[in-house]
Write a protein that holds these residues in place. Structure first.
Motif, short mmCIF file in Angstrom:
data_model
loop_
_atom_site.label_atom_id
_atom_site.label_comp_id
_atom_site.label_asym_id
_atom_site.label_seq_id
_atom_site.Cartn_x
_atom_site.Cartn_y
_atom_site.Cartn_z
N ARG A 17 0.83 -1.19 0.00
CA ARG A 17 0.00 0.00 0.00
C ARG A 17 0.88 1.25 0.00
O ARG A 17 1.85 1.34 0.74
CB ARG A 17 -0.90 0.02 1.25
CG ARG A 17 -1.94 -1.10 1.25
CD ARG A 17 -2.82 -0.97 2.48
NE ARG A 17 -3.82 -2.02 2.52
CZ ARG A 17 -4.72 -2.16 3.51
NH1 ARG A 17 -4.70 -1.31 4.52
NH2 ARG A 17 -5.59 -3.14 3.47
N GLU A 18 0.51 2.21 -0.84
CA GLU A 18 1.25 3.45 -0.90
C GLU A 18 0.89 4.31 0.32
O GLU A 18 -0.27 4.35 0.74
CB GLU A 18 0.92 4.20 -2.18
CG GLU A 18 1.34 3.45 -3.44
CD GLU A 18 1.01 4.25 -4.68
OE1 GLU A 18 0.44 5.35 -4.54
OE2 GLU A 18 1.33 3.76 -5.77
N LYS A 20 -0.35 7.27 2.51
CA LYS A 20 -1.33 8.32 2.25
C LYS A 20 -0.72 9.68 2.54
O LYS A 20 0.12 9.85 3.42
CB LYS A 20 -2.57 8.10 3.12
CG LYS A 20 -3.36 6.86 2.77
CD LYS A 20 -4.61 6.78 3.63
CE LYS A 20 -5.44 5.55 3.26
NZ LYS A 20 -6.67 5.45 4.08
N GLU A 21 -1.19 10.66 1.76
CA GLU A 21 -0.71 12.03 1.97
C GLU A 21 -1.27 12.61 3.25
O GLU A 21 -0.59 13.34 3.97
CB GLU A 21 -1.11 12.90 0.78
CG GLU A 21 -0.62 14.33 0.87
CD GLU A 21 -1.06 15.17 -0.31
OE1 GLU A 21 -0.73 16.37 -0.34
OE2 GLU A 21 -1.74 14.62 -1.20
N TYR A 22 -2.52 12.28 3.57
CA TYR A 22 -3.17 12.79 4.77
C TYR A 22 -3.61 11.63 5.66
O TYR A 22 -3.99 10.57 5.17
CB TYR A 22 -4.40 13.63 4.39
CG TYR A 22 -4.10 14.81 3.51
CD1 TYR A 22 -3.42 15.91 3.99
CD2 TYR A 22 -4.50 14.81 2.18
CE1 TYR A 22 -3.13 16.99 3.19
CE2 TYR A 22 -4.23 15.90 1.36
CZ TYR A 22 -3.54 16.97 1.87
OH TYR A 22 -3.27 18.05 1.07
N GLU A 23 -3.56 11.87 6.95
CA GLU A 23 -4.03 10.90 7.92
C GLU A 23 -5.45 11.26 8.34
O GLU A 23 -5.76 12.44 8.56
CB GLU A 23 -3.10 10.86 9.14
CG GLU A 23 -1.72 10.31 8.82
CD GLU A 23 -0.94 10.03 10.09
OE1 GLU A 23 -1.54 10.06 11.18
OE2 GLU A 23 0.27 9.78 9.99
N GLU A 24 -6.30 10.26 8.46
CA GLU A 24 -7.71 10.47 8.77
C GLU A 24 -8.06 9.79 10.10
O GLU A 24 -7.60 8.67 10.36
CB GLU A 24 -8.59 9.91 7.66
CG GLU A 24 -8.23 10.42 6.26
CD GLU A 24 -8.90 9.62 5.17
OE1 GLU A 24 -9.71 8.72 5.52
OE2 GLU A 24 -8.62 9.86 3.99
N ASN A 52 -1.96 16.47 7.55
CA ASN A 52 -0.69 15.90 7.08
C ASN A 52 0.43 16.02 8.11
O ASN A 52 1.57 15.69 7.82
CB ASN A 52 -0.25 16.59 5.79
CG ASN A 52 0.01 18.08 5.97
OD1 ASN A 52 -0.28 18.65 7.04
ND2 ASN A 52 0.54 18.71 4.95
N LYS A 79 -11.26 17.48 3.59
CA LYS A 79 -10.17 17.77 2.65
C LYS A 79 -10.43 19.07 1.89
O LYS A 79 -9.48 19.76 1.50
CB LYS A 79 -10.00 16.61 1.67
CG LYS A 79 -9.41 15.37 2.31
CD LYS A 79 -9.21 14.26 1.30
CE LYS A 79 -8.58 13.03 1.95
NZ LYS A 79 -8.39 11.92 0.98
#
Length: 221
Positions: A17-18, A20-24, A52, A79
């Motif tokens: 898995r790449e 993620k740019e942002y954490e949720e 981020n 976002k």
């Protein structure tokens, strides 16, 4: 060797898995009802915070008949409504005291090693924003959504330059040289200063009294 019923799995078959740019993070999922003609309408409301951890954070809410759909809607809203905040040495640049609806919040800068001294919702929002050291105190409403919105209001009122934005005076090309736009502007200023009157031209000072309403010199035919 005895044969097994399970086939051998090839190593490395699964795709990685790449990042993620942002954490949720989902702050809360509540069941809400709405009275309509014919009865009550049951739905779910989700509150999600996205960041981020580098000075960019946002929160959003979403409603749907299923929890998963509500979370996806809230993430999309968060976002779209992200803000950038200034961070100085892992903490906020100055103290801030804000009030939102029934909640009051106070954030105070802290020294290195203090950590995030805050409650559940406030801690999550500050950590997603990238704040590592801060002191906080909350008064009033215990509602998670209201407190999250109060934190966003406090962060948006911080004064300073966000990490992603640099002042125009410090724009360089990475080698310590000024950018092309700054060089061009400097050349134009130098050219305007070095303009000398050509032979045959006369320079004369003119005041407002010598100019009529149409903008022409008086006495000039």
């Amino acid at each position: 060797m005895a044969k097994t019923a399970r086939p051998e799995r090839k190593k490395g078959g699964r795709s990685r898995r790449e990042p993620k740019e942002y954490e949720e993070t989902t702050l809360s999922v509540d069941r809400v009802t709405r009275v309509v003609a014919g009865g009550r309408r049951l739905r779910f409301r989700a509150v999600v915070v996205v960041g981020n951890k580098k000075g960019k954070v946002g929160i959003g809410t979403g409603k749907a008949n299923e929890v998963r759909s509500a979370v996806e809607k809230a993430t999309a809203v968060a976002k779209r409504n992200m803000i950038r905040i200034p961070i100085v040495q892992g903490t906020i640049p100055h103290e801030v005291d804000t009030k939102y609806k029934a909640a009051r919040l106070r954030l105070v800068p802290a020294s290195e090693g203090t950590g995030v001294i805050a409650g559940s919702v406030i801690r999550v929002v500050l950590e997603h924003a990238g704040v590592k050291n801060v002191l906080s105190k909350r008064y009033g409403s215990p509602n998670k959504l209201v407190n999250a919105q109060a934190v966003m209001k406090a962060l948006s009122s911080l004064r300073g330059t966000p990490q992603d934005e640099e002042p125009e005076a410090k724009k360089t090309d990475g080698k310590g040289n000024k950018s092309k736009g700054d060089k061009k502007a400097g050349k134009e200023e130098e050219e305007s200063e070095d303009v000398e009157p050509q032979p045959g031209m006369e320079v004369k000072e003119v005041s407002k009294k010598d100019i009529d309403r149409e903008g022409t010199l008086k006495g000039k035919k």
